[in-house]
Design a protein around this motif. Structure first.
Motif, PDB file in Angstrom:
ATOM      1  N   LEU A   1      61.177  34.844 -52.766  1.00 14.59           N
ATOM      2  CA  LEU A   1      60.386  33.955 -51.388  1.00 14.59           C
ATOM      3  C   LEU A   1      60.431  32.604 -51.555  1.00 14.59           C
ATOM      4  O   LEU A   1      60.453  31.894 -52.540  1.00 14.59           O
TER       5      LEU A   1
ATOM      6  N   TYR B   1      53.837  32.327 -48.720  1.00 16.04           N
ATOM      7  CA  TYR B   1      54.282  33.433 -49.626  1.00 16.04           C
ATOM      8  C   TYR B   1      53.830  34.771 -48.698  1.00 16.04           C
ATOM      9  O   TYR B   1      54.610  35.867 -49.027  1.00 16.04           O
TER      10      TYR B   1
ATOM     11  N   ILE C   1      59.235  33.945 -57.123  1.00 10.92           N
ATOM     12  CA  ILE C   1      58.811  32.628 -56.121  1.00 10.92           C
ATOM     13  C   ILE C   1      59.624  31.537 -56.998  1.00 10.92           C
ATOM     14  O   ILE C   1      59.326  31.350 -58.370  1.00 10.92           O
TER      15      ILE C   1
ATOM     16  N   ALA D   1      59.539  41.726 -47.566  1.00  9.52           N
ATOM     17  CA  ALA D   1      60.150  42.208 -48.970  1.00  9.52           C
ATOM     18  C   ALA D   1      60.329  43.472 -49.120  1.00  9.52           C
ATOM     19  O   ALA D   1      59.315  44.265 -48.684  1.00  9.52           O
TER      20      ALA D   1
ATOM     21  N   GLY E   1      56.131  35.795 -46.082  1.00 12.87           N
ATOM     22  CA  GLY E   1      57.525  36.239 -46.417  1.00 12.87           C
ATOM     23  C   GLY E   1      57.452  37.800 -47.171  1.00 12.87           C
ATOM     24  O   GLY E   1      58.526  38.500 -47.346  1.00 12.87           O
ATOM     25  N   ALA E   2      56.366  37.613 -47.981  1.00 14.20           N
ATOM     26  CA  ALA E   2      56.277  39.196 -48.622  1.00 14.20           C
ATOM     27  C   ALA E   2      56.024  40.338 -47.898  1.00 14.20           C
ATOM     28  O   ALA E   2      56.513  41.516 -48.237  1.00 14.20           O
TER      29      ALA E   2
ATOM     30  N   VAL F   1      58.983  40.428 -56.719  1.00 14.07           N
ATOM     31  CA  VAL F   1      58.947  39.204 -56.042  1.00 14.07           C
ATOM     32  C   VAL F   1      59.027  38.146 -57.038  1.00 14.07           C
ATOM     33  O   VAL F   1      58.352  37.943 -58.018  1.00 14.07           O
TER      34      VAL F   1
END
Length: 252
Positions: A22, A94, A108, A101, A97-98, A106
Motif C-alpha cells: 500500500l 491505508y 506499508i 488488496a 487501499g486495503a 499487506v
C-alpha cells in the motif's frame, strides 16, 4: 523479538503467499518511479508474488499521471491505482487501499524512498519463522539507524518515541515507524479498531495490536531522509501526535 542476521537473507520458497504493497502518495512525482522500480526489483529477484496499490490524494504535481505510466509499464496486475479526491488522512488511505488488496499479506512503506525495499525479504523471513501478525521496522535497535537528519530532528524523533514508550508501553523500540508487514486479516482488524487519520495512525496501530493480543516482531532498518520533495510532517502533526499519546493513554 526477532533479530536481523548479518548473513544474506534467504526467503522460503513460494507457498502461495502474495504481498500487497500500500503506497499512499501526495506530490511524489519524482520519487514514485524509483520506489516502484526498487519494489519490483526486490520482489522479482526473490521470486515473491506482489502487487503495488497506489493511493494518490489528488497530487497537484501530477503524481497520478506518473502512476498511470508505471501501470502501463509493469501491468495492471502489478500496479493498481486507487486515486482519491483530496487529502483525507494517512490512516484512511491505508484503509482505502486495503479494500483493493488481493494478497494475504499487506506491506506499508513511504513513497519518498525513506524505506528501502531491500529489507522486505528479511521481514518475510522473520514473519514466517515466528508466524508474527505484524513485523515492523526499527531505527533504534540492532544495526538500525537514521541518515540525513540533523541533530534537532533526531532529538525530536527520539523524544517522541521515548515519551510514547513511557506513556503507552507498546513493547516495540520504534513506535513512530511506518515500514511494516501485516497479515491481511490482522491489518483489517487493526484498521477497524484505529481512530486516528494522520501520522498518529502509525503509533496507534501498534498500540491497538498489543491491545488485541496480536504478535509483533521487529527488523532493524536504515531510514534515509527523502531526496526529492518536502516532508509532510509539520507543526500540526506534532501537536496531533501529542494529543494522540494522551488519547491512547486513557483509551488503552
Amino acid at each position: 523479538m526477532g533479530k536481523r542476521s548479518s548473513t544474506k537473507v534467504s526467503v522460503p520458497e513460494a507457498t502461495g503467499d502474495k504481498y500487497s504493497v500500500l503506497l499512499p502518495t501526495y506530490n511524489e512525482r519524482q520519487n514514485l518511479p524509483v520506489i516502484v522500480w526498487l519494489l519490483v526489483k526486490t520482489f522479482t529477484e526473490h521470486k515473491i508474488d506482489y502487487e503495488i496499490i497506489i493511493v494518490d490524494d489528488n497530487s497537484p504535481d501530477g503524481t497520478l499521471e506518473i502512476a498511470k505510466q508505471l501501470q502501463k509499464l509493469y501491468g495492471e496486475n502489478r500496479i493498481v491505482l486507487r486515486p482519491r479526491a483530496g487529502k483525507l488522512g494517512l490512516g484512511t488511505a491505508y484503509g482505502y487501499g486495503a479494500q483493493e488488496a488481493t494478497g494475504n499479506f499487506v506491506i506499508i512503506l513511504d513513497a519518498d524512498m525513506s524505506h528501502h525495499p531491500k529489507f522486505i525479504p528479511e521481514y518475510i523471513r522473520l514473519q514466517k519463522k515466528y508466524n508474527y501478525d505484524v513485523v515492523t521496522g526499527t531505527r533504534y535497535a540492532g544495526n538500525g539507524g537514521v541518515y540525513g537528519w540533523d541533530l534537532r530532528r533526531k532529538l525530536i524523533s527520539r523524544g517522541a518515541n521515548y515519551l510514547a514508550t513511557v506513556a503507552l508501553s507498546p513493547g516495540v523500540t520504534d513506535l513512530t515507524g511506518s515500514f511494516r508487514l501485516y497479515k491481511k486479516h490482522a491489518f483489517e482488524k487493526l484498521i477497524a479498531a484505529t481512530k486516528s487519520k494522520g501520522y498518529v495512525f502509525q503509533m496507534e496501530i501498534i498500540v491497538r495490536a498489543r491491545q488485541l493480543g496480536l504478535t509483533i516482531g521487529e527488523v532493524p532498518i536504515t531510514f534515509v531522509d527523502r531526496v526529492f520533495g518536502e516532508s509532510k510532517l509539520g507543526g500540526d502533526e506534532i501537536v496531533n501526535y501529542m494529543k494522540g499519546i494522551w488519547m491512547l493513554f486513557w483509551d488503552t
